[in-house]
Design a protein around this motif. Structure first.
Motif, mmCIF file in Angstrom:
data_model
loop_
_atom_site.group_PDB
_atom_site.id
_atom_site.type_symbol
_atom_site.label_atom_id
_atom_site.label_comp_id
_atom_site.label_asym_id
_atom_site.label_seq_id
_atom_site.Cartn_x
_atom_site.Cartn_y
_atom_site.Cartn_z
ATOM 1 N N GLU A 78 0.830 -1.197 0.000
ATOM 2 C CA GLU A 78 0.000 0.000 0.000
ATOM 3 C C GLU A 78 0.869 1.253 0.000
ATOM 4 O O GLU A 78 0.600 2.213 -0.712
ATOM 5 C CB GLU A 78 -0.911 0.026 1.224
ATOM 6 C CG GLU A 78 -2.010 -0.999 1.211
ATOM 7 C CD GLU A 78 -2.803 -0.996 2.523
ATOM 8 O OE1 GLU A 78 -2.689 -0.029 3.317
ATOM 9 O OE2 GLU A 78 -3.540 -1.966 2.744
ATOM 10 N N LEU A 79 1.901 1.231 0.812
ATOM 11 C CA LEU A 79 2.809 2.362 0.908
ATOM 12 C C LEU A 79 3.511 2.620 -0.425
ATOM 13 O O LEU A 79 3.592 3.758 -0.883
ATOM 14 C CB LEU A 79 3.830 2.089 2.017
ATOM 15 C CG LEU A 79 4.530 3.275 2.642
ATOM 16 C CD1 LEU A 79 3.533 4.291 3.174
ATOM 17 C CD2 LEU A 79 5.454 2.813 3.750
ATOM 18 N N VAL A 80 3.977 1.547 -1.052
ATOM 19 C CA VAL A 80 4.646 1.676 -2.349
ATOM 20 C C VAL A 80 3.682 2.210 -3.399
ATOM 21 O O VAL A 80 4.033 3.105 -4.181
ATOM 22 C CB VAL A 80 5.260 0.326 -2.791
ATOM 23 C CG1 VAL A 80 5.697 0.372 -4.250
ATOM 24 C CG2 VAL A 80 6.420 -0.045 -1.894
ATOM 25 N N ASP A 81 2.462 1.716 -3.413
ATOM 26 C CA ASP A 81 1.470 2.189 -4.384
ATOM 27 C C ASP A 81 1.161 3.671 -4.191
ATOM 28 O O ASP A 81 1.095 4.430 -5.159
ATOM 29 C CB ASP A 81 0.174 1.376 -4.289
ATOM 30 C CG ASP A 81 0.307 -0.020 -4.865
ATOM 31 O OD1 ASP A 81 1.279 -0.280 -5.603
ATOM 32 O OD2 ASP A 81 -0.570 -0.861 -4.571
ATOM 33 N N ARG A 82 0.988 4.102 -2.951
ATOM 34 C CA ARG A 82 0.694 5.514 -2.668
ATOM 35 C C ARG A 82 1.898 6.390 -3.011
ATOM 36 O O ARG A 82 1.749 7.477 -3.566
ATOM 37 C CB ARG A 82 0.277 5.694 -1.213
ATOM 38 C CG ARG A 82 -1.083 5.094 -0.925
ATOM 39 C CD ARG A 82 -1.680 5.552 0.387
ATOM 40 N NE ARG A 82 -0.758 5.746 1.473
ATOM 41 C CZ ARG A 82 -0.788 5.086 2.639
ATOM 42 N NH1 ARG A 82 -1.694 4.165 2.851
ATOM 43 N NH2 ARG A 82 0.088 5.352 3.587
ATOM 44 N N LEU A 83 3.089 5.912 -2.679
ATOM 45 C CA LEU A 83 4.310 6.660 -2.999
ATOM 46 C C LEU A 83 4.477 6.785 -4.509
ATOM 47 O O LEU A 83 4.784 7.858 -5.031
ATOM 48 C CB LEU A 83 5.529 5.995 -2.372
ATOM 49 C CG LEU A 83 6.866 6.678 -2.577
ATOM 50 C CD1 LEU A 83 6.851 8.080 -1.980
ATOM 51 C CD2 LEU A 83 7.989 5.865 -1.957
#
Length: 125
Positions: A78-83
């Motif tokens: 999720e963090l990678v996708d948002r970043l």
């Protein structure tokens, strides 16, 4: 005829001929592997470029996604996708600008590779 005495049909035909010659050049460079060599060289040079790397690091450091409360506990994916969503456009612009710089510098490795391949093809005509 135009006001300058030039036949519009002749101008159009010359333009079409020029476009066809460009298409033939691009097709020949694609078939002989030049495009693939240029693509690989561009990626390697852009990834290795300190300016590109610094811009990516700057974007990640300034990321609102990573500064949000709860970011440390978020799922990695999720963090990678948002970043990615946050910085992707700026990263691609930086990468594209560097790639353009490399391709248009005929004295440089990548631009020289392109210029040499085109000159070789032109000489074969």
């Amino acid at each position: 005829m135009t006001a300058g005495g030039v036949d519009d049909a002749e101008v159009a035909a010359a333009h079409r001929e020029s476009i066809e010659a460009e298409k033939a050049m691009v097709d020949a460079l694609r078939k002989d592997g030049t495009f693939e060599r240029v693509r690989k060289a561009l990626i390697a040079r852009c990834v290795a470029d300190g300016g590109v790397r610094a811009k990516v690091a700057e974007l990640v450091d300034a990321s609102e996604t990573l500064r949000q409360r709860g970011a440390a506990g978020a799922k990695f994916e999720e963090l990678v996708d948002r970043l990615r969503e946050e910085v992707e456009k700026d990263v691609m612009v930086t990468f594209a600008d560097k790639a353009w710089e490399l391709m248009t510098d005929e004295r440089g490795e990548v631009g020289g590779m392109i210029a040499e391949a085109v000159q070789k093809r032109l000489g074969e005509r």
